[in-house]
Motif scaffolding. Structure first.
Motif, PDB file in Angstrom:
ATOM      1  N   ALA A  54       0.827  -1.208   0.000  1.00 25.03           N
ATOM      2  CA  ALA A  54       0.000   0.000   0.000  1.00 25.03           C
ATOM      3  C   ALA A  54       0.863   1.262   0.000  1.00 25.03           C
ATOM      4  N   ILE A  94      -7.407   2.073   2.959  1.00 21.98           N
ATOM      5  CA  ILE A  94      -6.194   1.534   2.340  1.00 21.98           C
ATOM      6  C   ILE A  94      -6.182   1.936   0.877  1.00 21.98           C
ATOM      7  N   ASP A  95      -5.271   2.819   0.521  1.00 20.99           N
ATOM      8  CA  ASP A  95      -5.159   3.303  -0.868  1.00 20.99           C
ATOM      9  C   ASP A  95      -6.520   3.690  -1.435  1.00 20.99           C
ATOM     10  N   GLY A  96      -7.291   4.386  -0.636  1.00 18.53           N
ATOM     11  CA  GLY A  96      -8.567   4.917  -1.100  1.00 18.53           C
ATOM     12  C   GLY A  96      -9.760   4.011  -0.863  1.00 18.53           C
ATOM     13  N   ALA A  97      -9.528   2.771  -0.404  1.00 18.69           N
ATOM     14  CA  ALA A  97     -10.641   1.858  -0.116  1.00 18.69           C
ATOM     15  C   ALA A  97     -10.976   1.921   1.371  1.00 18.69           C
ATOM     16  N   SER A  98     -12.240   2.236   1.683  1.00 23.07           N
ATOM     17  CA  SER A  98     -12.673   2.241   3.081  1.00 23.07           C
ATOM     18  C   SER A  98     -13.148   0.849   3.448  1.00 23.07           C
TER      19      SER A  98
END
Lengths: 418, 418
Positions: A54, A94-98
């Motif tokens: 990440a 994580i890298d834009g993922a909730s």
């Protein structure tokens, strides 16, 4: 100049390390055997996750996203600012993922199953499991003639329901907030534990509690409910006014600040809105749930042994439903859901005659309700002046969150069916 | 040459698109209102998540990681190969972080709360909620004298427990597998629904079911239990032999292939191991749980009205505990947990005299148990020859997973207390 800059840098570093107390312990809401997330004595949350590839990992709690830092093994770690005592929804990004934190247990709120964390509280004793006579929280399916479907709720039966098999009990109908569901009161709300402890201590009489879903009741063909009642065919409601914890950002994250965005809960417009709050759920409660509970369980089936309460949106539903059905419930509790004002009761002769306790509460950080002309304290005093047995309670140092509602239930349960 | 290559490429592309039926529907295990994950008529799982800054997103199910593909908006989508009918644990992997899918509900298995998905099955009717008399699954805390702590379990009470308030009922003690906990049987196992439907159809007599945690019972100061009984002060067991779903990779992911890594469940060594399986849990069951259930609930408290069953590790515990306590349980069910062989019963006069049904089952894809000398069918025949009322069942086309165990409970429940 350069020297003073270096000194200042050193000083800041020392300050920063002094600020974080290194006494972190796994949260009580963690999955069994999981070390993270942790909480320290300053009520800071430390999250950790392995994400070797990440670029960015954040802890998203209380409306703020905190950057985690990666070590050589690809494990990310970081802390939040101090949180209020009690329960909070949160998530990782994580890298834009909730996503939910794989270390925590999961709770339903902010319109999703996701991570929750309990911050130790000075008064947590009242919602801690003890070796006292235990009731049970029971998962129940029942047929609804209104929605023409099987519905799902939970019923708390006190220990005496089992040990004294001929006794009949009063019933409290207890509702959750916006973005929550029928699991909230028994899971993060700790309803069964609070009640077992109160009853064992002789502070509350034994009573039954039914907890249903106040958001998903739809007549056949109807769209999901918005505030102001169902809007058949209309757009999916965007959750205005916000009650329970609400999305903090574009990904629908946990609750933002304790107050932001929620309208003032008072005035004539509010009262009218509350009266329309019931919608299909009001019909389900009156036509399906109450008759089902009174048929299937040993219940004292009269007004004086029937109570309704709710938090936030559930408090507004309680407000509307108890006024719309003024001879059905003798006890009314509104937690962080505004107030019933003397103006609304001018023509409510049946409600005034029937009501034995009207309880209104909020968190001390809920500025609109904790102080001013619409505060629960001021409105309760005004109601007393017109002959209502009104009570108010303000939960110290908490916001529009579950610690306020655990404490509200603890207070309300001691006042009813006595 | 070039032309034939182009033709072949075109042919492959047509084949690939023909292979995926575009009739995907949201899974029944999704969170309310969540569109993904989806399942199609070929039992393929399609996952989707927004992760705009990620380099790699995978769907991890059935021991295989499938790459998802990113679109211009940063949303990743992709499908798995066809899955078996029934329930599977799964997870997502985002840039190396294994996390729950925010679209699914969460279940406890593979030693974590995480995503689960139900693939529609031809026989799903038997575990679908219907408008029949409803029992309830109740969450219960109780004091354990063995662990010196409050413990947590679930009790299923049939509808008649409430409607017929003087009647007493038999009890089945029902255990989960390795890496699972006391929530498994009622959540992914659908125990309450299966029982309500069976009782309404007149196929099973009404009985109570108690479901506890068979892994976390520890005497004060004791370390977590391993196979072969507790190992005080020893290292945390690595879970050999594997029973229930097990980690698929370095991140502790969901179940791998249906068979890999699990040793053959048969022979004298296995029998000895099974006898030692109980550990502290055996003591909790015999000294705390059974007396508590028989004190707090309306129970027929004798051997002929007491059954024990379990899946995988819970089946091995059932094997050990029922042989160690040969006059306690009249009905025994072992689901995907090996067999009790005639050799073991040579000197077990009490067990042989007491036992009324010995049921053994597995999934048709569990090669070690579904066929050969140690198969449930062969062993049941051998047991019948020595006078045991043995039954076997093989779940068609399923592996070491919950569809096997839902079906096993459905079969076993029809045989007991009759």
């Amino acid at each position: 100049m350069k020297r003073s800059f270096l000194l200042m840098t050193a000083f800041t570093a020392v300050m920063a390390s002094a600020q974080v107390a290194e006494d972190f312990k796994p949260a009580t809401t963690n999955q069994e055997g999981k070390e993270y997330p942790m909480v320290n004595s300053q009520r800071m949350v430390r999250a950790q996750i392995s994400a070797p590839d990440a670029k960015s990992v954040k802890l998203d709690i209380g409306g703020v996203k905190y950057d985690l830092v990666k070590n050589a093994e690809g494990v990310w770690t970081g802390e939040s600012a101090p949180q209020d005592e009690g329960f909070h929804y949160y998530q990782l990004n994580i890298d834009g993922a909730s996503v939910p934190d794989p270390g925590s247990k999961y709770y339903y709120g902010a319109s999703r199953w996701g991570s929750g964390i309990d911050i130790p509280a000075a008064d947590e004793e009242f919602y801690t499991v003890k070796n006292v006579p235990q009731g049970s929280v029971n998962e129940v399916y029942y047929w609804s003639s209104v929605t023409e479907s099987m519905r799902h709720g939970y019923i708390y039966l006190p220990a005496e329901y089992y040990s004294n098999p001929t006794k009949k009990f009063p019933v409290l109908y207890l509702q959750h907030g916006m973005g929550e569901n029928e699991t909230g009161w028994s899971a993060q709300g700790k309803t069964g534990i609070i009640m077992d402890n109160l009853i064992a201590a002789g502070k509350a009489v034994p009573f039954i509690i039914f907890m249903d879903n106040g958001l998903n009741a739809r007549r056949p063909g109807e769209q999901p409910m918005g505030f102001g009642g169902p809007r058949p065919g209309g757009p999916r409601p965007q959750g205005m006014p916000q009650g329970g914890p609400r999305p903090g950002g574009p990904q629908g994250g946990p609750q933002g600040g304790p107050q932001g965005g929620r309208p003032r809960m008072g005035g004539a417009g509010f009262a009218q809105m509350a009266r329309r709050m019931g919608g299909a759920f009001e019909e389900v409660l009156i036509k399906d749930i109450i008759p089902m509970v009174e048929k299937n369980y040993r219940v004292i089936a009269d007004t004086e042994h029937r109570a309704m309460a709710g938090l936030s949106m559930g408090g507004m539903q309680t407000h509307g439903i108890t006024l719309n059905n003024p001879t059905t419930f003798a006890y009314v509790g509104i937690f962080s859901g505004g107030t019933i004002s003397p103006d609304e009761l001018t023509d409510a002769a049946d409600f005034k005659k029937t009501n034995k306790v009207l309880f209104m509460s909020c968190g001390g950080k809920e500025t609109g309700m904790a102080e001013g002309d619409n505060s629960v304290v001021k409105v309760a005093a005004d109601l007393k002046a017109i002959g209502i047995n009104a009570h108010s309670y303000i939960s110290p140092e908490t916001a529009h969150e579950w610690q306020t509602w655990r404490r509200s239930l603890y207070q309300f349960a001691q006042l009813i069916f006595k």
